[in-house]
Write a protein that holds these residues in place. Structure first.
Motif, PDB file in Angstrom:
ATOM      1  N   LEU A   5       0.859  -1.186   0.000  1.00 49.85           N
ATOM      2  CA  LEU A   5       0.000   0.000   0.000  1.00 49.85           C
ATOM      3  C   LEU A   5       0.895   1.236   0.000  1.00 49.85           C
ATOM      4  O   LEU A   5       1.598   1.487   0.987  1.00 49.85           O
ATOM      5  N   THR A   6       0.866   1.997  -1.089  1.00 50.26           N
ATOM      6  CA  THR A   6       1.774   3.151  -1.169  1.00 50.26           C
ATOM      7  C   THR A   6       1.153   4.378  -0.519  1.00 50.26           C
ATOM      8  O   THR A   6       0.764   5.345  -1.195  1.00 50.26           O
ATOM      9  N   ARG A   7       1.072   4.332   0.820  1.00 46.58           N
ATOM     10  CA  ARG A   7       0.653   5.536   1.546  1.00 46.58           C
ATOM     11  C   ARG A   7       1.704   6.615   1.314  1.00 46.58           C
ATOM     12  O   ARG A   7       2.830   6.311   0.912  1.00 46.58           O
ATOM     13  N   PRO A   8       1.358   7.908   1.568  1.00 52.22           N
ATOM     14  CA  PRO A   8       2.342   8.974   1.355  1.00 52.22           C
ATOM     15  C   PRO A   8       3.681   8.643   2.020  1.00 52.22           C
ATOM     16  O   PRO A   8       3.711   8.087   3.136  1.00 52.22           O
ATOM     17  N   ASN A   9       4.778   8.949   1.328  1.00 60.54           N
ATOM     18  CA  ASN A   9       6.134   8.673   1.832  1.00 60.54           C
ATOM     19  C   ASN A   9       6.509   7.204   1.812  1.00 60.54           C
ATOM     20  O   ASN A   9       7.460   6.795   2.493  1.00 60.54           O
ATOM     21  N   ASN A  10       5.770   6.399   1.058  1.00 59.40           N
ATOM     22  CA  ASN A  10       6.122   4.980   0.931  1.00 59.40           C
ATOM     23  C   ASN A  10       6.019   4.572  -0.527  1.00 59.40           C
ATOM     24  O   ASN A  10       4.948   4.647  -1.120  1.00 59.40           O
ATOM     25  N   ASN A  11       7.134   4.130  -1.082  1.00 57.05           N
ATOM     26  CA  ASN A  11       7.170   3.773  -2.492  1.00 57.05           C
ATOM     27  C   ASN A  11       8.044   2.537  -2.727  1.00 57.05           C
ATOM     28  O   ASN A  11       8.777   2.107  -1.832  1.00 57.05           O
ATOM     29  N   LEU A  12       7.934   2.001  -3.931  1.00 55.67           N
ATOM     30  CA  LEU A  12       8.705   0.819  -4.313  1.00 55.67           C
ATOM     31  C   LEU A  12      10.198   1.102  -4.388  1.00 55.67           C
ATOM     32  O   LEU A  12      10.602   2.236  -4.628  1.00 55.67           O
ATOM     33  N   ILE A  13      10.996   0.054  -4.217  1.00 49.49           N
ATOM     34  CA  ILE A  13      12.397   0.080  -4.633  1.00 49.49           C
ATOM     35  C   ILE A  13      12.511  -0.870  -5.812  1.00 49.49           C
ATOM     36  O   ILE A  13      12.219  -2.064  -5.680  1.00 49.49           O
ATOM     37  N   LYS A  14      12.899  -0.308  -6.954  1.00 48.97           N
ATOM     38  CA  LYS A  14      13.112  -1.169  -8.114  1.00 48.97           C
ATOM     39  C   LYS A  14      14.600  -1.405  -8.246  1.00 48.97           C
ATOM     40  O   LYS A  14      15.340  -0.542  -8.728  1.00 48.97           O
ATOM     41  N   ALA A  15      15.052  -2.525  -7.754  1.00 49.01           N
ATOM     42  CA  ALA A  15      16.475  -2.874  -7.861  1.00 49.01           C
ATOM     43  C   ALA A  15      16.577  -4.384  -7.916  1.00 49.01           C
ATOM     44  O   ALA A  15      15.689  -5.105  -7.442  1.00 49.01           O
ATOM     45  N   GLU A  16      17.653  -4.818  -8.526  1.00 51.21           N
ATOM     46  CA  GLU A  16      18.014  -6.231  -8.670  1.00 51.21           C
ATOM     47  C   GLU A  16      17.741  -7.012  -7.379  1.00 51.21           C
ATOM     48  O   GLU A  16      18.181  -6.601  -6.294  1.00 51.21           O
ATOM     49  N   ASN A  17      17.025  -8.128  -7.520  1.00 49.40           N
ATOM     50  CA  ASN A  17      16.823  -9.061  -6.392  1.00 49.40           C
ATOM     51  C   ASN A  17      15.898  -8.560  -5.289  1.00 49.40           C
ATOM     52  O   ASN A  17      15.716  -9.246  -4.277  1.00 49.40           O
ATOM     53  N   VAL A  18      15.362  -7.341  -5.428  1.00 47.36           N
ATOM     54  CA  VAL A  18      14.405  -6.859  -4.429  1.00 47.36           C
ATOM     55  C   VAL A  18      13.018  -7.379  -4.822  1.00 47.36           C
ATOM     56  O   VAL A  18      12.506  -7.013  -5.884  1.00 47.36           O
ATOM     57  N   PRO A  19      12.415  -8.260  -3.998  1.00 51.07           N
ATOM     58  CA  PRO A  19      11.112  -8.834  -4.360  1.00 51.07           C
ATOM     59  C   PRO A  19      10.054  -7.744  -4.557  1.00 51.07           C
ATOM     60  O   PRO A  19       9.884  -6.871  -3.707  1.00 51.07           O
ATOM     61  N   GLN A  20       9.372  -7.785  -5.695  1.00 52.67           N
ATOM     62  CA  GLN A  20       8.306  -6.814  -5.969  1.00 52.67           C
ATOM     63  C   GLN A  20       6.974  -7.389  -5.473  1.00 52.67           C
ATOM     64  O   GLN A  20       6.748  -8.598  -5.525  1.00 52.67           O
ATOM     65  N   PRO A  21       6.100  -6.536  -4.968  1.00 50.50           N
ATOM     66  CA  PRO A  21       4.836  -7.033  -4.389  1.00 50.50           C
ATOM     67  C   PRO A  21       3.911  -7.625  -5.450  1.00 50.50           C
ATOM     68  O   PRO A  21       3.996  -7.288  -6.630  1.00 50.50           O
ATOM     69  N   HIS A  22       3.017  -8.533  -5.007  1.00 48.81           N
ATOM     70  CA  HIS A  22       2.033  -9.109  -5.924  1.00 48.81           C
ATOM     71  C   HIS A  22       0.918  -8.112  -6.244  1.00 48.81           C
ATOM     72  O   HIS A  22       0.335  -8.154  -7.324  1.00 48.81           O
ATOM     73  N   TYR A  23       0.592  -7.260  -5.288  1.00 46.88           N
ATOM     74  CA  TYR A  23      -0.491  -6.279  -5.458  1.00 46.88           C
ATOM     75  C   TYR A  23       0.036  -4.925  -5.013  1.00 46.88           C
ATOM     76  O   TYR A  23       0.819  -4.834  -4.050  1.00 46.88           O
ATOM     77  N   LEU A  24      -0.430  -3.880  -5.669  1.00 47.61           N
ATOM     78  CA  LEU A  24       0.116  -2.542  -5.423  1.00 47.61           C
ATOM     79  C   LEU A  24      -0.976  -1.511  -5.642  1.00 47.61           C
ATOM     80  O   LEU A  24      -1.624  -1.507  -6.696  1.00 47.61           O
ATOM     81  N   SER A  25      -1.192  -0.634  -4.655  1.00 49.03           N
ATOM     82  CA  SER A  25      -2.145   0.458  -4.835  1.00 49.03           C
ATOM     83  C   SER A  25      -1.885   1.519  -3.783  1.00 49.03           C
ATOM     84  O   SER A  25      -1.289   1.239  -2.741  1.00 49.03           O
ATOM     85  N   ASP A  26      -2.382   2.728  -4.060  1.00 44.55           N
ATOM     86  CA  ASP A  26      -2.304   3.770  -3.028  1.00 44.55           C
ATOM     87  C   ASP A  26      -3.596   3.857  -2.220  1.00 44.55           C
ATOM     88  O   ASP A  26      -3.746   4.757  -1.391  1.00 44.55           O
ATOM     89  N   ASP A  27      -4.497   2.914  -2.440  1.00 46.77           N
ATOM     90  CA  ASP A  27      -5.792   2.942  -1.750  1.00 46.77           C
ATOM     91  C   ASP A  27      -6.120   1.535  -1.270  1.00 46.77           C
ATOM     92  O   ASP A  27      -6.059   0.569  -2.042  1.00 46.77           O
ATOM     93  N   LEU A  28      -6.467   1.397   0.003  1.00 44.76           N
ATOM     94  CA  LEU A  28      -6.640   0.067   0.584  1.00 44.76           C
ATOM     95  C   LEU A  28      -7.867  -0.651   0.017  1.00 44.76           C
ATOM     96  O   LEU A  28      -7.866  -1.886  -0.097  1.00 44.76           O
ATOM     97  N   VAL A  29      -8.914   0.099  -0.357  1.00 42.16           N
ATOM     98  CA  VAL A  29     -10.088  -0.540  -0.954  1.00 42.16           C
ATOM     99  C   VAL A  29      -9.720  -1.148  -2.304  1.00 42.16           C
ATOM    100  O   VAL A  29     -10.089  -2.289  -2.613  1.00 42.16           O
ATOM    101  N   ASP A  30      -8.966  -0.402  -3.089  1.00 47.38           N
ATOM    102  CA  ASP A  30      -8.517  -0.927  -4.382  1.00 47.38           C
ATOM    103  C   ASP A  30      -7.610  -2.142  -4.193  1.00 47.38           C
ATOM    104  O   ASP A  30      -7.718  -3.140  -4.920  1.00 47.38           O
ATOM    105  N   LEU A  31      -6.731  -2.075  -3.211  1.00 47.33           N
ATOM    106  CA  LEU A  31      -5.827  -3.199  -2.928  1.00 47.33           C
ATOM    107  C   LEU A  31      -6.647  -4.434  -2.538  1.00 47.33           C
ATOM    108  O   LEU A  31      -6.368  -5.562  -2.976  1.00 47.33           O
ATOM    109  N   ALA A  32      -7.684  -4.227  -1.719  1.00 50.18           N
ATOM    110  CA  ALA A  32      -8.571  -5.330  -1.305  1.00 50.18           C
ATOM    111  C   ALA A  32      -9.246  -5.951  -2.531  1.00 50.18           C
ATOM    112  O   ALA A  32      -9.347  -7.184  -2.646  1.00 50.18           O
TER     113      ALA A  32
END
Lengths: 231, 231
Positions: free
Chosen positions: B195-222
């Motif tokens: 959940l990308t709440r303000p001040n929280n974002n992805l790290i796109k780098a080698e070997n860093v596991p990327q999330p299965h689901y991604l949203s800035d809104d918890l209802v959308d994530l649900a």
């Protein structure tokens, strides 16, 4: 330290402890409009290096450093370009030594200690950052966590240094300006010397290992280590 | 997620993911003259919680939170008083829920998922922070890392939840607004929803596991979790 055996070998952290990371400040001032974002980036970088190790994953420190720079940019809605990331890596590779470093290293060598380094950064082609900073000759060996693919403060990193030198961890004293490094080293059996460079201070809380030696000046810290361990 | 088995249970991080830590900002604005120091304190707190776990040490999250607040004060040459630390702990214990939380939890419950929480904070006497925020009834169980005396993202924390529910980690989906939490959960075998709440974002780098689901809104994530896992 009357209850501890004297150490023979002093292990130095490199980034910020020996080499001056404030030379990265102009980059952060230019990109973020605030040089102090350097501190936020560095804290997040260490946080995520520890996360990777706790999760059994590894990525080279430089790749993580660039990824975290972009993440901090996204957090602040600031565009971070490929050129910014390239400049960061170039600056990290050529930081100058703090002025108290050479005199402290000389003093420890004269007292008979063997000096080595242990850094989260991967091995670098020559000239290395220590060579560029003019302090490489003080050290017998330079170790990188890359060899065990785990970041400090995992105990395997300190044990690797002891093993490679045919020593036990209680033959080592870790010198760092990051409390997370001395905490981990001490938990692994080393002595810990904490250098309170600007923006680095103790945490006084239950169960948090306190360092054996503490100073804001590396020459003074060296004197304390020599006094406690003979030399 | 056609290659993953559907999960039965959604595990929620609490601080910042469900409860709004920006209610701590006035304290940081008063003490440091800058509300954004909240972010620096929180990053250092997570960094040192991970350090403790990597070092085989444990201190309750609240004790560490106060010690790190004093450390950040020392870093900035700002006096942090006992009253400031007490106010911090009191504020942490009574944060409100984000507005997207109750609708998202309702949606997941209606879709048949079991909901639990897993927090770095120790168990609290009633009324708990979730009770004070009015969202406790959505959850079947509330877990604290205190039971294993290791902080997230150590795999033991996610495995504890699975074990207590007689499940495997691949029966769980971890929902958090901290990438270090989804990285660790995924490394332990869970699905990860970031959940990308303000001040929280992805790290796109080698070997860093990327999330299965991604949203800035918890209802959308649900909704994404429901769509991928039946329900």
């Amino acid at each position: 330290m009357p209850d501890q055996k004297p150490v023979s070998t002093i292990v130095f952290d490199v980034n910020e402890t020996l080499l001056d990371i404030t030379t990265l400040e102009p980059l952060f001032a230019r990109v973020f409009g605030d040089a102090l974002v350097l501190r936020e980036w560095f804290a997040e970088l260490i946080l995520y290096s520890q996360t990777m190790t706790l999760s059994g994953r590894y990525a080279p420190f430089g790749a993580l450093a660039g990824g975290v720079l972009r993440m901090v940019g996204a957090n602040k809605a600031v565009a971070v370009t490929d050129d910014d990331v390239a400049e960061l890596k170039s600056l990290i590779g050529s930081m100058p030594a703090h002025p108290d470093v050479a005199p402290a290293l000389r003093k420890l060598r004269e007292a008979g200690f063997r000096l080595v380094t242990l850094t989260n950064s991967p091995p670098s082609p020559a000239p290395t950052p220590l060579e560029k900073a003019g302090i490489a000759d003080y050290f017998d060996r330079s170790f990188s966590v890359d060899e065990v693919a785990q970041f400090k403060p995992h105990p395997a990193t300190y044990q690797m240094v002891a093993g490679a030198l045919d020593l036990q961890t209680d033959d080592l004293c870790m010198v760092a300006c990051h409390l997370w490094d001395t905490i981990g080293a001490q938990a692994a059996g080393c002595q810990g010397a904490f250098l309170t460079r600007p923006n680095n201070n103790l945490i006084k809380a239950e169960n948090v290992p306190q360092p054996h030696y503490l100073s804001d000046d590396l020459v003074d810290l060296a004197k304390q280590i020599i006094a406690a361990n003979g030399g």
